[in-house]
Design an enzyme around this catalytic site. Structure first.
Site, PDB file in Angstrom:
ATOM      1  N   CYS A 130      23.457  13.481  -7.255  1.00  0.00           N
ATOM      2  CA  CYS A 130      24.750  13.639  -6.576  1.00  0.00           C
ATOM      3  C   CYS A 130      25.000  15.093  -6.181  1.00  0.00           C
ATOM      4  O   CYS A 130      25.651  15.845  -6.904  1.00  0.00           O
ATOM      5  CB  CYS A 130      25.905  13.128  -7.420  1.00  0.00           C
ATOM      6  N   CYS A 182      28.611  10.079  -0.902  1.00  0.00           N
ATOM      7  CA  CYS A 182      29.121  11.100  -1.811  1.00  0.00           C
ATOM      8  C   CYS A 182      30.616  11.272  -1.568  1.00  0.00           C
ATOM      9  O   CYS A 182      31.019  11.935  -0.608  1.00  0.00           O
ATOM     10  CB  CYS A 182      28.391  12.419  -1.583  1.00  0.00           C
TER      11      CYS A 182
END
Length: 429
Positions: free
Chosen positions: A176, A356
């Site tokens: 991430c 994201c």
């Protein structure tokens, strides 16, 4: 045929055990692909190898670090999540022998397979930063990348009245890529609303050269960098932490290729560690030169061993390493493994989708969605949700919709918004 119950195999036996399909890793990718396989064919003989007792919803730790989620809401027992009908092998893998379609566990047992799916995630290399392990969780040093430390992040943010707050991002690839910034923005939002922004000097040290890898989202993010008066420092890599002295050492890459050292004082240090493939993957025949499992980026089939597929954070594909990527990859691997077993004639392709949700303030998110090459891939029409702008709707999705979608959808084999793309000539079942 095994009965459809979940059980853990733990009895040591000198004989080679065998499963039609073996899955290495019981994280988001492993459980999702097991469920997707069984949703297509409940008769499959599947073994899942993972020694962990607990399973974590890691995307939730950003919100734990901002006081939005409680830590316990991001954790469930592994036994409660492994699909019924899958044999849980509660041990760790130490080596692979792909030429004989077998692997070896830490207890010495050897398991054979017809098809192998590799998805053990990645390794957070805390030890790569000198002095970090000795001070994590104390002296103002924290990280939302660990379940036990995310609450400490929130404690530090609330308690900091003045001083210097440093946030770091290591070299790519990492799990991430937006998470280091999420911690930064949510902390700054708290200080701003508490009337402390001017008293807290905030700096972001990024080992890379840009704020975010997909340029379309940078303008919205830069507005928040300016709003929070954050000092950006690119090409800076954290290499050492002295917790008691509250000093962080960075290596700065210069334009001529050389490096210089910068030492900064801090009152709060949010660290994101370097990330690598697990040791037993890096030392295996499955790995590329960088240590990641070497797969075709579309089919996720291993480039050298036809009866091996991989997904999730452990692959060498160029997509963002996120739960959203694993959610899209699981049906692709499930489809292609069934075809390899002659249970189907379909072939599915993964387009590199990743998502994201960048939490730029409490209540608003810039929802970055993109495929290979940074091509935008919005899930919603722009009039409903434009991911390039901060919106409350995107926050609502992150806080209210994505957790149940994970627990009740992705991990259960329900492929909402994740049906695989089949090659022309294939027929969706």
């Amino acid at each position: 045929m095994q009965s459809r119950t979940t059980r853990a195999e733990s009895t040591v036996s000198p004989s080679i055990k065998h499963h039609q399909i073996l899955i290495v890793g019981g994280g988001a990718a492993g459980i999702a692909v097991a469920s997707s396989l069984l949703a297509r064919d409940s008769r499959l003989d599947i073994g899942l190898i993972d020694p962990a007792d607990q399973h974590y919803y890691q995307p939730g730790w950003t919100l734990v670090g901002a006081g939005v989620f409680q830590p316990a809401s991001t954790m469930r027992s592994m036994a409660s999540l492994i699909p019924k009908g899958v044999n849980w092998i509660k041990h760790a893998v130490v080596s692979f022998t792909p030429h004989t379609s077998s692997l070896t566990l830490e207890d010495g047992r050897v398991f054979g397979y017809e098809q192998l799916i590799v998805c053990p995630g990645l390794k957070l290399d805390w030890a790569a930063i000198k002095g970090l392990n000795e001070t994590l969780g104390t002296n103002g040093v924290t990280s939302n990348y660990r379940y036990d430390l995310a609450p400490y992040t929130w404690k530090l943010v609330q308690e900091l009245k003045q001083g210097r707050a440093l946030f770091t991002q290591p070299p790519m690839p990492i799990k991430c890529a937006g998470a280091p910034q999420k911690a930064l923005y949510l902390s700054c939002d708290h200080w701003l609303k508490a009337g402390r922004q001017a008293q807290v000097k905030t700096q972001f040290f990024n080992a890379g050269a840009v704020l975010f890898g997909v340029a379309d989202y940078v303008p919205a993010l830069m507005k928040y960098i300016d709003k929070y008066a954050v000092e950006l420092n690119f090409n800076h890599t954290l290499v050492e932490v002295d917790g008691p002295a509250k000093k962080a050492t960075f290596a700065r890459k210069l334009t001529d290729g050389s490096t210089e050292t910068l030492i900064c004082d801090f009152d709060l240090l949010h660290v994101v560690p370097p990330q690598v493939a697990p040791d037993f993957i890096r030392s295996s025949p499955l790995a590329d030169a960088a240590g990641w499992v070497d797969v075709d980026p579309a089919t996720l089939q291993h480039r050298a061993f036809a009866n091996i597929h991989a997904l999730g954070d452990v692959t060498n594909t160029s997509n963002a390493k996120t739960a959203a990527a694993a959610r899209k990859q699981a049906p692709v691997v499930a489809t292609n493994v069934l075809t390899a077993l002659s249970r189907s004639t379909d072939e599915a392709h993964y387009d590199g989708y990743g998502s994201c949700p960048l939490t730029v303030e409490r209540g608003k998110i810039v929802l970055a969605e993109f495929t290979y090459g940074g091509k935008l891939a919005p899930s919603f029409a722009p009039w409903l949700l434009d991911g390039r702008k901060p919106t409350r709707l995107a926050w609502w999705l992150k806080e209210r919709i994505l957790p149940p979608l994970y627990w009740r959808g992705m991990l259960k084999g329900r492929e909402w918004l994740a049906r695989p793309t089949l090659l022309p000539g294939s027929v969706a079942k």
